[in-house]
Design an enzyme around this catalytic site. Structure first.
Site, mmCIF file in Angstrom:
data_model
loop_
_atom_site.group_PDB
_atom_site.id
_atom_site.type_symbol
_atom_site.label_atom_id
_atom_site.label_comp_id
_atom_site.label_asym_id
_atom_site.label_seq_id
_atom_site.Cartn_x
_atom_site.Cartn_y
_atom_site.Cartn_z
ATOM 1 N N HIS A 38 37.384 33.691 32.590
ATOM 2 C CA HIS A 38 37.531 32.286 32.210
ATOM 3 C C HIS A 38 37.376 32.072 30.703
ATOM 4 O O HIS A 38 37.095 30.963 30.251
ATOM 5 C CB HIS A 38 36.547 31.396 32.986
ATOM 6 C CG HIS A 38 36.897 31.262 34.438
ATOM 7 N ND1 HIS A 38 37.626 30.210 34.940
ATOM 8 C CD2 HIS A 38 36.654 32.079 35.495
ATOM 9 C CE1 HIS A 38 37.792 30.378 36.248
ATOM 10 N NE2 HIS A 38 37.225 31.504 36.604
ATOM 11 N N GLY A 126 45.540 37.557 47.246
ATOM 12 C CA GLY A 126 44.298 36.814 47.392
ATOM 13 C C GLY A 126 43.055 37.588 47.039
ATOM 14 O O GLY A 126 41.944 37.130 47.260
ATOM 15 N N GLY A 128 42.186 38.617 43.960
ATOM 16 C CA GLY A 128 41.789 38.479 42.575
ATOM 17 C C GLY A 128 42.358 39.574 41.692
ATOM 18 O O GLY A 128 41.845 39.823 40.597
ATOM 19 N N LEU A 129 43.430 40.236 42.134
ATOM 20 C CA LEU A 129 44.052 41.315 41.366
ATOM 21 C C LEU A 129 45.399 40.878 40.793
ATOM 22 O O LEU A 129 46.178 41.695 40.332
ATOM 23 C CB LEU A 129 44.233 42.559 42.244
ATOM 24 C CG LEU A 129 42.945 43.106 42.863
ATOM 25 C CD1 LEU A 129 43.244 44.331 43.711
ATOM 26 C CD2 LEU A 129 41.918 43.442 41.788
ATOM 27 N N SER A 131 48.190 39.331 42.147
ATOM 28 C CA SER A 131 49.438 39.675 42.834
ATOM 29 C C SER A 131 50.561 38.732 42.439
ATOM 30 O O SER A 131 51.727 39.146 42.349
ATOM 31 C CB SER A 131 49.223 39.636 44.355
ATOM 32 O OG SER A 131 48.763 38.356 44.766
ATOM 33 N N ASP A 176 46.418 37.484 32.718
ATOM 34 C CA ASP A 176 46.996 38.304 33.785
ATOM 35 C C ASP A 176 48.359 38.858 33.406
ATOM 36 O O ASP A 176 48.629 40.053 33.557
ATOM 37 C CB ASP A 176 47.094 37.482 35.068
ATOM 38 C CG ASP A 176 45.735 37.055 35.598
ATOM 39 O OD1 ASP A 176 44.723 37.584 35.101
ATOM 40 O OD2 ASP A 176 45.687 36.194 36.482
#
Length: 386
Positions: A38, A126, A128-129, A131, A176
């Site tokens: 964050h 889902g 947290g990687l 996708s 990301d």
């Protein structure tokens, strides 16, 4: 159908579905964030790396403006849409992401025609990687090449961010897609989110006798929900009250003064971001001078900050982190946006089975769904396979 890592097989499936050869096959990786959570939308520092799990797309441009989309995982079956009059929010499930990329490229002035696309991904959804960003980055890499747009990686990062923020409706930063587009094998990506400056930092856990385990808690999360947005709003409020452009401009030494002007909740949100930025810088320095075995305490401190100050952890993530350390991990933290997803545990190779077994037992004892646990290594960024 199930996921495959074989570009030839994906191309064959494309032919079977669409009746023609694809123009090519591209892939983009998911990512693990080693540290720096964050901080990206606060113009701070992050340290993710691309992982050896990828989204692959076989794609062919069309002569019209229609789009046909299919995933090897089925779900929605073949989805059809038109790029003409495409509006934010169009699409269903995973199709938001390629449609969003096409929309954002068109907004940028790129002449994107219709296309057929087959998706094949082994990035856990889902978890947290990232996708979703893997899908976006694979598609934008293909379209950037096939349309001759010639956009640099920094521009592709901003286009995918616009697709996420406006089309999908998730107020994410640039971490990301930066990891997915700019990653390199054996390295973490030290990213300054203010100016997109990147330095590749060697991260070879194996050479240090370590392995980085990902513990997918199976608690699904969504960045488009209120939790993520409310945290971002708190950060923006904190920056406004403190009179700075972004929390990047607040130092650890400023927190005492900030405590006098911020409400308690906003202070805790600000404190996480400010101390997390400092932890990223410390981690980069230690990786360069002492190697991966030296960063365990910083991972631990990062998790405590996310749990207590940013309040984005959950019982499953806390149990994964605590149990990993009890069974030999030298450091552990949740990774990703929070409210579910995955934890990472930096673990001596000889203790990894002990950590795996301990976490599985702890989850069973707590009545939680059995987690998926697997090792990841830093991999190359987005590229053309065929």
């Amino acid at each position: 159908m199930t996921a495959t890592n074989d570009a030839t097989t994906i191309a064959q499936r494309f032919r079977e579905t669409f009746g023609a050869d694809p123009d090519g096959v591209w892939q983009a990786p998911g990512r693990v964030n080693l540290i720096g959570e964050h901080t990206d939308y606060n113009e701070g520092f992050v340290l993710p790396f691309a992982i050896d799990k990828t989204a692959k797309v076989a794609l062919r441009l069309r002569a019209d403006s229609n789009v046909r989309l299919l995933s090897t995982f089925g779900g929605h079956g073949l989805v059809e849409a038109s790029l003409d009059g495409l509006e934010p929010g169009t699409g269903q499930g995973w199709t938001h992401y390629p449609l969003g990329v096409a929309w954002a490229l068109r907004e940028r002035g790129v002449d994107v025609p219709g296309f057929d696309v087959l998706l094949d991904s082994d990035v856990p959804s889902g978890a947290g990687l990232s996708s979703s960003h893997a899908i976006e980055c694979a598609v934008i890499t293909a379209l950037n090449e096939l349309t001759g747009a010639g956009l640099a990686a920094e521009d592709l990062v901003l286009v995918t961010q616009r697709a996420e923020n406006i089309f999908v409706g998730a107020p994410t930063g640039i971490m990301d897609q930066s990891a997915s587009l700019r990653g390199a094998k054996g390295h973490a990506v030290f990213l300054d989110c203010r100016d997109q400056h990147v330095e590749l930092v060697p991260f070879d856990a194996e050479a240090s006798g370590l392995v980085l385990l990902v513990i997918d808690t199976k608690v699904s999360h969504s960045h488009a929900d209120g939790g993520y947005a409310s945290r971002r709003a708190s950060c923006e409020l904190g920056a406004q009250v403190l009179g700075v452009r972004a929390l990047r401009d607040v130092g650890v030494e400023d927190l005492e003064e900030a405590a006098g002007v911020l409400d308690e909740t906003t202070l805790r949100r600000v404190r996480h971001v400010v101390t997390e930025n400092d932890r990223v810088l410390q981690t980069v320095e230690l990786l360069g001078s002492q190697g991966p075995a030296s960063i365990g305490q910083l991972l631990d401190a990062s998790h405590a900050s996310m749990r207590d100050d940013f309040e984005i952890s959950c019982p499953e993530l806390d149990l994964a982190v605590d149990t990993s350390k009890e069974h030999g991990a030298i450091g552990a933290r949740m990774t990703g946006g929070g409210f579910g997803g995955s934890a990472i545990a930096l673990t001596p190779v000889g203790l990894q089975q002990q950590v795996r077994d301990g976490v599985v037992r702890a989850f069973a004892g707590a009545g939680f769904t059995e987690p998926d646990i697997f090792a990841v290594t830093p991999a190359a960024g987005a590229l053309r396979l065929a």
